[in-house]
Design an enzyme around this catalytic site. Sequence first.
Site, short mmCIF file in Angstrom:
data_model
loop_
_atom_site.label_atom_id
_atom_site.label_comp_id
_atom_site.label_asym_id
_atom_site.label_seq_id
_atom_site.Cartn_x
_atom_site.Cartn_y
_atom_site.Cartn_z
N ARG A 32 -40.87 -3.19 -6.30
CA ARG A 32 -42.10 -2.54 -5.82
C ARG A 32 -41.91 -1.76 -4.51
O ARG A 32 -42.62 -0.77 -4.28
CB ARG A 32 -43.20 -3.58 -5.59
CG ARG A 32 -44.15 -3.82 -6.75
CD ARG A 32 -43.54 -4.66 -7.83
NE ARG A 32 -44.43 -4.98 -8.94
CZ ARG A 32 -44.93 -6.21 -9.17
NH1 ARG A 32 -44.61 -7.22 -8.39
NH2 ARG A 32 -45.72 -6.41 -10.20
N ASP B 193 -47.67 6.49 -14.23
CA ASP B 193 -46.21 6.44 -14.27
C ASP B 193 -45.66 5.32 -13.39
O ASP B 193 -46.21 5.03 -12.32
CB ASP B 193 -45.69 7.80 -13.75
CG ASP B 193 -44.19 7.90 -13.74
OD1 ASP B 193 -43.59 7.92 -14.83
OD2 ASP B 193 -43.59 7.96 -12.64
N GLU C 235 -47.59 2.62 -17.48
CA GLU C 235 -46.22 2.51 -17.96
C GLU C 235 -45.51 1.34 -17.32
O GLU C 235 -45.14 1.39 -16.13
CB GLU C 235 -45.44 3.80 -17.66
CG GLU C 235 -44.08 3.79 -18.33
CD GLU C 235 -42.90 4.17 -17.45
OE1 GLU C 235 -41.82 4.37 -18.01
OE2 GLU C 235 -43.06 4.24 -16.21
C1 QV4 Z 1 -29.86 10.18 -8.46
C2 QV4 Z 1 -29.02 8.93 -8.70
C3 QV4 Z 1 -29.56 7.76 -7.93
C4 QV4 Z 1 -29.59 8.14 -6.48
C5 QV4 Z 1 -30.36 9.42 -6.26
C6 QV4 Z 1 -30.25 9.85 -4.82
O1 QV4 Z 1 -29.02 8.62 -10.10
O2 QV4 Z 1 -28.80 6.59 -8.12
O3 QV4 Z 1 -30.22 7.11 -5.76
O4 QV4 Z 1 -29.90 10.49 -7.12
O5 QV4 Z 1 -31.14 10.88 -4.55
C7 QV4 Z 1 -33.72 11.98 -11.60
C8 QV4 Z 1 -32.25 11.87 -11.98
C9 QV4 Z 1 -31.59 10.76 -11.19
C10 QV4 Z 1 -31.74 11.02 -9.70
C11 QV4 Z 1 -33.25 11.09 -9.42
C12 QV4 Z 1 -33.55 11.39 -7.97
O6 QV4 Z 1 -32.13 11.63 -13.37
O7 QV4 Z 1 -30.20 10.71 -11.53
O8 QV4 Z 1 -31.18 9.95 -8.97
O9 QV4 Z 1 -33.86 12.13 -10.22
O10 QV4 Z 1 -33.10 12.66 -7.62
C13 QV4 Z 1 -37.65 10.59 -14.82
C14 QV4 Z 1 -36.22 10.50 -15.33
C15 QV4 Z 1 -35.25 10.16 -14.24
C16 QV4 Z 1 -35.43 11.12 -13.08
C17 QV4 Z 1 -36.86 10.96 -12.58
C18 QV4 Z 1 -37.18 11.83 -11.38
O11 QV4 Z 1 -36.16 9.54 -16.36
O12 QV4 Z 1 -33.92 10.27 -14.74
O13 QV4 Z 1 -34.48 10.83 -12.06
O14 QV4 Z 1 -37.74 11.36 -13.64
O15 QV4 Z 1 -36.96 13.15 -11.64
C19 QV4 Z 1 -37.35 2.66 -15.22
C20 QV4 Z 1 -38.76 2.66 -14.62
C21 QV4 Z 1 -39.73 3.52 -15.40
C22 QV4 Z 1 -39.14 4.92 -15.66
C23 QV4 Z 1 -37.81 4.74 -16.38
C24 QV4 Z 1 -37.13 6.06 -16.67
O16 QV4 Z 1 -39.26 1.35 -14.54
O17 QV4 Z 1 -40.92 3.63 -14.66
O18 QV4 Z 1 -36.93 3.98 -15.57
N1 QV4 Z 1 -40.06 5.77 -16.38
C25 QV4 Z 1 -40.98 6.70 -15.67
C26 QV4 Z 1 -41.09 8.04 -16.37
C27 QV4 Z 1 -39.78 8.77 -16.23
C28 QV4 Z 1 -39.56 9.10 -14.77
C29 QV4 Z 1 -40.02 8.07 -13.87
C30 QV4 Z 1 -40.64 6.93 -14.27
C31 QV4 Z 1 -39.97 8.36 -12.44
O19 QV4 Z 1 -41.48 7.87 -17.70
O20 QV4 Z 1 -39.77 9.97 -17.00
O21 QV4 Z 1 -38.13 9.29 -14.56
O22 QV4 Z 1 -41.15 9.11 -12.14
O23 QV4 Z 1 -37.31 1.87 -16.36
CA CA Z 2 -43.06 1.46 -5.18
#
Ligand code: QV4
Ligand code: CA
Length: 512
Positions: free
Chosen positions: A173, A212, A248
Amino acid sequence: MKLVILLALFGVSLAQHNPHTKHGRTAIVHLFEWRWADIAAECERFLAPNGFGGVQISPPNEHIIINNPWRPWWQRYQPIGYNLCSRSGNENELRNMITRCNNVGVNIYVDAVINHMCGAGGGQGTHSSCGSWFNAHTEDFPTVPFSNSDFNDHKCRTGSGEIENYGDSNQVRDCRLVGLLDLALEKEYVRGKVAGFMNKLIDMGVAGFRVDAVKHMWPGDLSNIYGRLHNLNTKWFSGGSKPFIFQEVIDLGGEGISSKEYFHLGRVTEFKYGAKLGTVFRKWNGEKLSYTKSWGEGWGFMPNGNALVFIDNHDNQRGHGAGGAAIVTFFDPKLHKMAVSYMLAHPYGVARVMSSFRWNRHIVNGKDQNDWMGPPSKSDGSTKSVPINADQTCGDGWVCEHRWRQIKNMAIFRNVVNGQPHSNWWDNQSNQVAFGRGNRGFIVFNNDDWDLDVTLNTGMPGGTYCDVISGQKEGSRCTGKQINVGGNGHAHFKISNRDEDPYVAIHADSKL
Ligand code: QV4
Ligand code: CA
């Protein structure tokens, strides 16, 4: 009083659990990455006439623009502020869409990204969808405004500042989800800004929110924010209607946080549903369709009144989120149509249909190298509109599963049988099953490698019905198979395992 307590205990039909769909419509469709102008047109020309209850839209708020990789779909999950201009269009287009969809009785549900802002590595400048300046290093988002004291850095106790262990609820969290700057939602000021953003949308006429990353927010903080939300706009909704909230939370078991912590706040995404049904239709792990006789709570899913169900979503269709390779998507059209149809025929949960864009899936060692690819776009990165072909399918890379005849007709089936009990179950102890919905509808699946040839009690009034899978009723004629139901409700079904769609569905409105 007793009734109120009972309802509260079971989380049934509480204010924020009700989708407020109109005219007996039930299913929701996620028009992932569609432009507002296209959604407005789709509400009028397709969704209302075919009985879809509502649309989940992509996040409407200002978001970061990312060039490397080139304009990924996930840039929209990195808010820069709450101005309403995004890759899908500007505020006027958003307002126009909400109005036009409401005017034809189709609800709009907003994907609300309120756990975080952009990634810590997002840089500084005006590379944002409304062109607003921001600085991710100093945590400055002047259009809200949020500054560094509005984030959780001080609260997070991991060395990296990231979520490192999903078994530890505190870090899930209070730390950063994949580097995303984590908002301090316990602060009065932050709560006010988030609620203000949501209330602006409610006042514009939206019917609710897909919230989300809910696992990453404290139930108490969400309770406070939801408590500030206005009632729905009385231009389209009856007085005192609360926004529909579906949250979600990915809970496949075995983590520190479980979905039930959020039941009292709204519905919750039931991720077990698509993961399990995908496994069943793929016949993996020894699963059989006959085992789904007790589908729903009998499979250990959350209580019916809390569940939002789906076969695939925008994350797990491309390997993000949860579910893995079991998830069936449009890339497996035959299985996908069957699984979505099973969901739409079954009474459990509020059902959401995925509507996707195609991308060049390229799986290496189990990971899709192109999982980032954004929607069909022009060379300047702007999203293409959705052209409709003569045969009602979509062009230019838009898949439009919701327009596939079988899926569209099952969305109608769900409306026709709404409120009727699951009834007249039959199975062959393998992968042939059938069930009805009272005397209003009946569906038969053959997912075995041999033919189905059986007489079943449909529970339906006698007559000739048009199968809405192989075709549909058009005027007084049927473009598909015809099913004769006798005066005793029995009918003979013959389904080859080699049929393009090895299943049959009939309902009260497909009677000839
Ligand atoms: C990267 C590295 C990290 C590092 C970071 C440093 O991977 O380790 O710490 O850079 O800045 C994107 C990239 C990801 C990047 C991040 C930040 O893919 O590699 O980190 O941006 O720059 C979507 C995508 C993610 C994306 C994110 C933000 O799936 O890949 O990250 O959008 O653009 C968990 C959660 C659940 C989540 C699920 C995917 O519990 O809540 O993962 N699902 C929701 C949405 C999903 C969205 C998010 C949450 C975040 O449905 O679409 O993630 O809003 O299970
Ligand atoms: Ca939080």
